[in-house]
Scaffold this motif. Structure first.
Motif, PDB file in Angstrom:
ATOM      1  N   MET A   1      43.051  36.802  33.075  1.00 48.99           N
ATOM      2  CA  MET A   1      43.683  37.746  32.167  1.00 48.99           C
ATOM      3  C   MET A   1      45.011  37.161  31.687  1.00 48.99           C
ATOM      4  SD  MET A   1      44.831  41.769  32.658  1.00 48.99           S
ATOM      5  CE  MET A   1      45.186  41.589  34.364  1.00 48.99           C
ATOM      6  N   GLN A   2      45.267  37.346  30.412  1.00 48.32           N
ATOM      7  CA  GLN A   2      46.512  36.897  29.793  1.00 48.32           C
ATOM      8  C   GLN A   2      47.701  37.651  30.400  1.00 48.32           C
ATOM      9  OE1 GLN A   2      46.448  37.513  25.577  1.00 48.32           O
ATOM     10  NE2 GLN A   2      48.202  36.191  25.212  1.00 48.32           N
ATOM     11  N   ASP A   3      48.821  36.953  30.552  1.00 44.42           N
ATOM     12  CA  ASP A   3      50.041  37.573  31.076  1.00 44.42           C
ATOM     13  C   ASP A   3      50.671  38.441  29.982  1.00 44.42           C
ATOM     14  OD1 ASP A   3      52.427  38.245  32.254  1.00 44.42           O
ATOM     15  OD2 ASP A   3      53.270  36.231  32.188  1.00 44.42           O
ATOM     16  N   TRP A   4      50.734  39.753  30.220  1.00 51.99           N
ATOM     17  CA  TRP A   4      51.267  40.690  29.229  1.00 51.99           C
ATOM     18  C   TRP A   4      52.754  40.952  29.421  1.00 51.99           C
ATOM     19  CZ3 TRP A   4      48.320  44.855  26.357  1.00 51.99           C
ATOM     20  CH2 TRP A   4      47.067  44.385  25.950  1.00 51.99           C
ATOM     21  N   THR A   5      53.413  40.271  30.352  1.00 48.54           N
ATOM     22  CA  THR A   5      54.838  40.524  30.573  1.00 48.54           C
ATOM     23  C   THR A   5      55.711  39.875  29.508  1.00 48.54           C
ATOM     24  OG1 THR A   5      54.990  38.648  32.101  1.00 48.54           O
ATOM     25  CG2 THR A   5      54.602  40.826  33.059  1.00 48.54           C
ATOM     26  N   ASN A   6      55.256  38.764  28.958  1.00 48.19           N
ATOM     27  CA  ASN A   6      56.063  38.037  27.978  1.00 48.19           C
ATOM     28  C   ASN A   6      55.249  37.670  26.746  1.00 48.19           C
ATOM     29  OD1 ASN A   6      58.541  37.832  29.479  1.00 48.19           O
ATOM     30  ND2 ASN A   6      57.447  36.440  30.845  1.00 48.19           N
ATOM     31  N   GLU A  11      51.141  36.881  19.537  1.00 44.22           N
ATOM     32  CA  GLU A  11      50.112  37.242  20.521  1.00 44.22           C
ATOM     33  C   GLU A  11      49.830  38.738  20.493  1.00 44.22           C
ATOM     34  OE1 GLU A  11      50.757  34.119  24.157  1.00 44.22           O
ATOM     35  OE2 GLU A  11      52.372  35.559  23.776  1.00 44.22           O
ATOM     36  N   ARG A  12      50.878  39.537  20.377  1.00 39.90           N
ATOM     37  CA  ARG A  12      50.700  40.986  20.292  1.00 39.90           C
ATOM     38  C   ARG A  12      49.908  41.363  19.037  1.00 39.90           C
ATOM     39  NH1 ARG A  12      56.282  40.893  21.666  1.00 39.90           N
ATOM     40  NH2 ARG A  12      56.816  41.744  19.620  1.00 39.90           N
ATOM     41  N   ARG A  13      50.255  40.734  17.924  1.00 48.49           N
ATOM     42  CA  ARG A  13      49.566  41.006  16.657  1.00 48.49           C
ATOM     43  C   ARG A  13      48.081  40.642  16.770  1.00 48.49           C
ATOM     44  NH1 ARG A  13      52.009  37.588  13.102  1.00 48.49           N
ATOM     45  NH2 ARG A  13      53.933  38.679  13.534  1.00 48.49           N
ATOM     46  N   ASP A  14      47.786  39.517  17.403  1.00 46.01           N
ATOM     47  CA  ASP A  14      46.400  39.070  17.579  1.00 46.01           C
ATOM     48  C   ASP A  14      45.607  40.064  18.437  1.00 46.01           C
ATOM     49  OD1 ASP A  14      44.238  37.123  17.341  1.00 46.01           O
ATOM     50  OD2 ASP A  14      44.616  36.699  19.463  1.00 46.01           O
ATOM     51  N   ILE A  15      46.182  40.488  19.544  1.00 51.62           N
ATOM     52  CA  ILE A  15      45.542  41.468  20.427  1.00 51.62           C
ATOM     53  C   ILE A  15      45.299  42.767  19.670  1.00 51.62           C
ATOM     54  CG2 ILE A  15      45.921  42.957  22.449  1.00 51.62           C
ATOM     55  CD1 ILE A  15      47.433  40.505  23.695  1.00 51.62           C
ATOM     56  N   GLU A  16      46.318  43.237  18.982  1.00 50.97           N
ATOM     57  CA  GLU A  16      46.227  44.485  18.224  1.00 50.97           C
ATOM     58  C   GLU A  16      45.122  44.410  17.176  1.00 50.97           C
ATOM     59  OE1 GLU A  16      49.137  47.069  15.283  1.00 50.97           O
ATOM     60  OE2 GLU A  16      50.022  45.635  16.682  1.00 50.97           O
ATOM     61  N   ALA A  39      60.141  51.071  30.381  1.00 48.56           N
ATOM     62  CA  ALA A  39      60.970  50.633  31.511  1.00 48.56           C
ATOM     63  C   ALA A  39      60.205  50.680  32.835  1.00 48.56           C
ATOM     64  CB  ALA A  39      62.221  51.495  31.594  1.00 48.56           C
ATOM     65  N   GLN A  40      59.272  51.648  32.968  1.00 50.52           N
ATOM     66  CA  GLN A  40      58.560  51.800  34.229  1.00 50.52           C
ATOM     67  C   GLN A  40      57.398  50.817  34.395  1.00 50.52           C
ATOM     68  OE1 GLN A  40      58.634  53.958  31.727  1.00 50.52           O
ATOM     69  NE2 GLN A  40      56.741  55.108  31.517  1.00 50.52           N
ATOM     70  N   LEU A  41      57.062  50.058  33.342  1.00 53.21           N
ATOM     71  CA  LEU A  41      55.992  49.071  33.428  1.00 53.21           C
ATOM     72  C   LEU A  41      56.560  47.660  33.303  1.00 53.21           C
ATOM     73  CD1 LEU A  41      53.205  50.656  31.161  1.00 53.21           C
ATOM     74  CD2 LEU A  41      53.358  50.688  33.653  1.00 53.21           C
TER      75      LEU A  41
END
Length: 89
Positions: A1-6, A11-16, A39-41
């Motif tokens: 799984m791709q790291d979603w922290t950074n 990358e966000r646009r591609d996923i979306e 903030a909680q994630l």
């Protein structure tokens, strides 16, 4: 799984785009989406709002999101992608 922290903007646009196309392919169109870093994630979160969800049960929405994620070949962390109804005014 791709790291979603950074995730970079590209990358966000591609996923979306992949998820929105997959949702459209199963009949869920007209969604509005936005990225959020709560903030909680510890990771980014994609929130998709569509009127399709307005009269569906949580189970139906969850199954539709699972199907779209599989079609898009996207693996996200828990609460990485939220599919829900349009915002209430």
């Amino acid at each position: 799984m791709q790291d979603w922290t950074n995730l970079y903007e590209e990358e966000r646009r591609d996923i979306e785009n992949k998820i929105m196309r997959a949702l459209s392919s199963i009949g869920i169109k007209g969604g509005v989406s936005r990225w959020n870093m709560p903030a909680q994630l510890p990771h980014w979160q994609l929130i998709i709002q569509t009127s399709w969800c307005a009269d569906k049960s949580r189970r139906e929405v969850s199954l539709a999101l699972e199907q779209a994620m599989a079609r898009a070949d996207i693996q996200a962390p828990m609460n990485g992608v939220i599919l829900g109804g349009p915002p209430e005014n």
